[in-house]
Design an enzyme around this catalytic site. Structure first.
Site, PDB file in Angstrom:
ATOM      1  N   ASP A 242       0.932  -1.190  -0.011  1.00  0.00           N
ATOM      2  CA  ASP A 242      -0.017  -0.033  -0.219  1.00  0.00           C
ATOM      3  C   ASP A 242       0.868   1.364  -0.240  1.00  0.00           C
ATOM      4  OD1 ASP A 242      -2.293   1.734   0.312  1.00  0.00           O
ATOM      5  OD2 ASP A 242      -2.334   1.604   2.290  1.00  0.00           O
TER       6      ASP A 242
ATOM      7  N   TYR B 175      -6.985  -3.216  12.235  1.00  0.00           N
ATOM      8  CA  TYR B 175      -7.867  -2.302  11.590  1.00  0.00           C
ATOM      9  C   TYR B 175      -9.229  -1.586  12.439  1.00  0.00           C
ATOM     10  CZ  TYR B 175      -3.602  -0.487   9.714  1.00  0.00           C
ATOM     11  OH  TYR B 175      -2.572   0.125   9.077  1.00  0.00           O
TER      12      TYR B 175
ATOM     13  N   GLU C 189       0.334  -1.674  14.558  1.00  0.00           N
ATOM     14  CA  GLU C 189      -0.096  -0.806  12.976  1.00  0.00           C
ATOM     15  C   GLU C 189      -1.663  -0.593  14.128  1.00  0.00           C
ATOM     16  OE1 GLU C 189      -0.498  -1.396   9.537  1.00  0.00           O
ATOM     17  OE2 GLU C 189       1.880  -1.575   9.227  1.00  0.00           O
TER      18      GLU C 189
ATOM     19  N   GLU D 162       3.586  -8.056   7.325  1.00  0.00           N
ATOM     20  CA  GLU D 162       2.196  -8.576   6.977  1.00  0.00           C
ATOM     21  C   GLU D 162       2.534  -9.683   5.912  1.00  0.00           C
ATOM     22  OE1 GLU D 162      -0.583  -6.169   5.711  1.00  0.00           O
ATOM     23  OE2 GLU D 162      -1.175  -5.212   8.078  1.00  0.00           O
TER      24      GLU D 162
HETATM   25  C1  GCB Z   1      -1.615  -2.384   6.421  1.00  0.00           C
HETATM   26  C2  GCB Z   1      -0.577  -2.573   6.309  1.00  0.00           C
HETATM   27  C3  GCB Z   1       0.058  -0.789   5.723  1.00  0.00           C
HETATM   28  C4  GCB Z   1      -1.064  -0.065   5.081  1.00  0.00           C
HETATM   29  C5  GCB Z   1      -1.978  -0.324   5.890  1.00  0.00           C
HETATM   30  C6  GCB Z   1      -3.173   0.346   5.762  1.00  0.00           C
HETATM   31  O1  GCB Z   1      -1.866  -3.098   7.551  1.00  0.00           O
HETATM   32  O2  GCB Z   1       1.297  -2.936   6.729  1.00  0.00           O
HETATM   33  O3  GCB Z   1       1.187  -0.697   4.538  1.00  0.00           O
HETATM   34  O4  GCB Z   1      -1.401   1.165   4.646  1.00  0.00           O
HETATM   35  O5  GCB Z   1      -2.180  -1.149   6.507  1.00  0.00           O
HETATM   36  O6  GCB Z   1      -3.974   1.363   5.374  1.00  0.00           O
HETATM   37  O7  GCB Z   1      -4.199  -0.398   4.493  1.00  0.00           O
END
Ligand code: GCB
Length: 658
Positions: A198, A501, A537, A448
């Site tokens: 990403d 997330y 994250e 990841e």
């Molecule tokens: C993740 C990735 C990161 C992305 C992020 C996202 O898990 O490690 O590279 O930018 O999510 O914002 O989706």
């Protein structure tokens, strides 16, 4: 995969484990009494190849003459990514090879009794370099330096030409992986690069290009290890030096090094003469250990180590200086300690990313970013998802920012032998480059990876064992997004990091579905692996200036509320002792490939791409300083709290309530 092919797979991995070439030299270029450094940064000539004919320039030997004789060239700044410099979509999205060249003079004086080296801080992804039409060096892997001796290729006292071909193509055996395909368009077909990670696949000469001289016999490698004793009042600096050059090979000419350590005031605090193997130890009385920011009133303390290489007849051959921070690292199944004191990480995932220059090194941006890190009270970041510039590592040393140093393996999948070899090579190059930085406290071997997949177990066992064989003084982690019940790799790590997330990719809008889930997932990881756990994250895309009350996805209010629910989980987890850190995704907004889930890139930044705070930055700042005060008794900045009203006696509410 059948049993027999699995056995074959395993055998090939074992063979490849020995197959990684070892980096040499590449000390950061610094001038000294015996060395000169010249920058080749500035404007270069540039031309992209035709996407359908990427090897034409090699076949037609474009490197044999000035590029402007074969094609029309444009000006291209170095260092910078080339993608966003022009207004052309075709260059922004170009796939395959591009060419650079420039002229430079080499002084006549450089012809005498010395060697000349050409060094690139990084070219993404693959580079071929010619000097005056002759191949000087090839290198594969973005974000890492490479160099070659060019003494024999240069014209002294006259003009020289350097030509670089850079290839940005990512396939299943590059690190990171990608796919190239041909797709039909309105006019025929086009070559398309796709990748699952990403961030935008910026490319070009991303960091500085240097020419530097060394004496004929010179200091090629320096390896530093440090230790503390007697309640941290006595420091030890262990050094090992390697020399390159004919004088080193003459049996009767035993070289030795005179090594001196200076404090910040420039006073000598220790000195020693090496043994015949050019190694030894310096003992520092009343040492000032290297501490992270806010863990001590004087963080990031650096000494200067001066190394003089001498021939047996006392002749001074070479001088090299580098900064040294004296600290210890240790870890258990519940803690991570610096100088014997448990650390709680308050950090960020980041990117090297900015408007116009992409991933190009920029001192102004770097300085602003470190000012923001200090302003917000962070003590750490992860170099997600690749090695950052050497200059940024020097900033981190000086500011006391702890670094989880990540290799360029992102979304690793389809495990194969060629990939494993390159993955290990990326770690070898990274550790070789960064092993002397006190700020580097952990190696991250992947982001990841698809660790639920077949063969992930063996693959990561090899990667972890290899990493440990290169450096046993730092713990190993990886940022994992696979649920703990499906993962096959975390058991090879020392510290488990997970990305999640909640209330964004899962259950968007549901702020009431965060706190318990974070607690449960962290607990499951600790139960499964019995290791310290970090949340590496969490976050929410947030459009600067979008305000919606009650909070609604993409608004500044939503990001603030989502963070706050995470803080609650982190505080519950901190009481369990094995939870050792929280890392926001992301420090600043950054560019990605084009998709309908991204509005001009990923907007999960606490800061905008122009490095201005979103509303959540003020909340995060209060938390990071509150944690610093609770754990390390740091003081608060004067402007941390905005005056609102005289606190009433009954409902007293001030900074101490945090
Ligand atoms: C993740 C990735 C990161 C992305 C992020 C996202 O898990 O490690 O590279 O930018 O999510 O914002 O989706």
């Amino acid at each position: 995969m059948g049993l027999r092919s699995f056995a074959r797979f395993l055998k090939s991995l074992i063979i490849l484990n020995k197959d990684v070439s070892t980096s040499r030299g590449m000390l950061y270029p610094r001038d000294s009494e015996t060395r000169e450094v010249r920058s080749l940064d500035g404007m270069w000539n540039f031309v992209p190849s035709d996407e359908t004919n990427p090897t034409q320039g090699i076949r037609d030997q474009w490197y044999k003459d000035d590029l402007n004789k074969v094609r029309e060239v444009i000006g291209m700044p170095v260092p910078a990514s080339y993608n966003d410099i022009t207004t052309e979509q075709s260059l922004r999205d170009h796939v395959g090879t591009v060419w650079y060249d420039r002229k430079f003079f080499v002084p006549r004086s450089w012809a005498k009794d010395q060697r000349v080296w050409l060094r690139f801080g990084s070219v993404h992804y693959e580079a071929f370099v010619w000097v005056n039409g002759e191949l000087a060096v090839k290198h594969e892997m973005g974000h890492l330096p490479f160099e070659a001796e060019v003494t024999h290729l240069l014209k002294y006292g006259s003009e020289n030409r350097i030509t670089v071909m850079c290839d940005n193509a990512l396939i299943q055996t590059t690190v990171p992986q990608g796919k190239i395909s041909e797709v039909a368009n309105d006019n025929g077909v086009s070559i398309v690069q796709s990748y699952s990670f990403d961030f935008f696949n910026y490319a070009g000469i991303h960091r500085s290009v240097h020419l530097y001289t060394t004496p004929k016999t010179f200091i090629e490698e320096v390896e530093i290890n440090t230790d503390l004793a007697n309640d941290n009042s006595l420091g030890y600096v262990y050094y090992t030096i390697s020399v390159n050059g004919s004088a080193a090979n003459e049996a009767d000419n035993a070289l030795y090094a005179r090594v001196q350590l200076y404090n910040r005031e420039g006073e000598q605090v220790a000195n020693a003469t090496s043994d015949a193997k050019l190694s030894g130890m310096l003992q520092v009385e009343k040492v000032k250990p290297w501490w992270p920011y806010l863990m001590h009133p004087d963080p990031g303390y650096l000494y200067e180590l001066e190394i003089e290489l001498h021939a047996a007849n006392e002749e001074l051959l070479d001088v090299y200086r580098l900064n040294v921070g004296i600290r210890t690292l240790s870890w258990t199944n519940t803690t991570f300690n610096i100088n014997g004191k448990p650390v709680y990480f308050r950090g960020f995932g980041r990117h090297e990313d900015a408007d116009v220059r992409g991933k190009g090194l920029d001192y102004a941006l770097l300085t602003r970013d470190f000012n923001l890190l200090r302003w917000i009270g962070a003590n750490a970041y992860r170099t997600s998802h690749y090695p950052y510039s050497e200059e940024s590592m020097q900033f981190a040393d000086r500011h006391g920012i702890m670094i989880i140093d990540e290799c360029p393996s992102v979304d690793t999948e389809n495990y194969n032998q060629a990939l494993l070899g390159k993955h290990k090579s990326s770690l070898e190059q990274l550790i070789h480059r960064d092993r002397n930085h006190p700020s580097v406290v952990m190696w991250s071997i992947a982001n990841e990876p698809r660790t639920q997949q077949m063969n992930a177990d063996t693959y990561f066992q090899f990667v972890a064992t290899f990493t440990r064989s290169l450096d046993s003084t730092r713990p190993i982690t990886a940022a994992i997004a696979v649920p703990s019940s499906e993962d096959k790799a975390a058991r090879y790590l020392d510290i488990v990091s997970f990305n999640r997330y909640n209330a964004w990719y899962s259950n968007p809008g549901r702020l009431d579905m965060i706190t318990k889930r974070v607690i449960d997932e962290a607990t499951a990881w600790h139960k499964k692996c019995n290791k310290p756990v970090i949340m590496s994250e969490y976050g929410a895309d947030t459009l600067e200036g979008l305000h919606l009350q009650p909070s609604y996805v993409w608004s500044e209010e939503y990001q603030t509320d989502l963070f706050s629910r995470h803080f609650k989980a982190f505080d519950a987890l901190r009481r369990q002792k094995w939870f050792i850190g929280e890392f926001v995704w992301n420090f600043a907004d950054f560019k990605t490939a084009q998709t309908y889930t991204r509005v001009a890139g990923n907007k999960k930044g606490v800061f905008t791409r122009a490095r201005q705070p979103k509303a959540v930055a003020h909340l995060l700042r209060k938390r990071y300083f509150a944690l610093g005060r609770e754990m390390d008794q740091c003081s608060f900045p004067d402007d941390l709290f905005t005056y609102i009203a005289e606190p009433s006696e009954s409902g007293k509410h001030d900074s101490t309530d945090l």
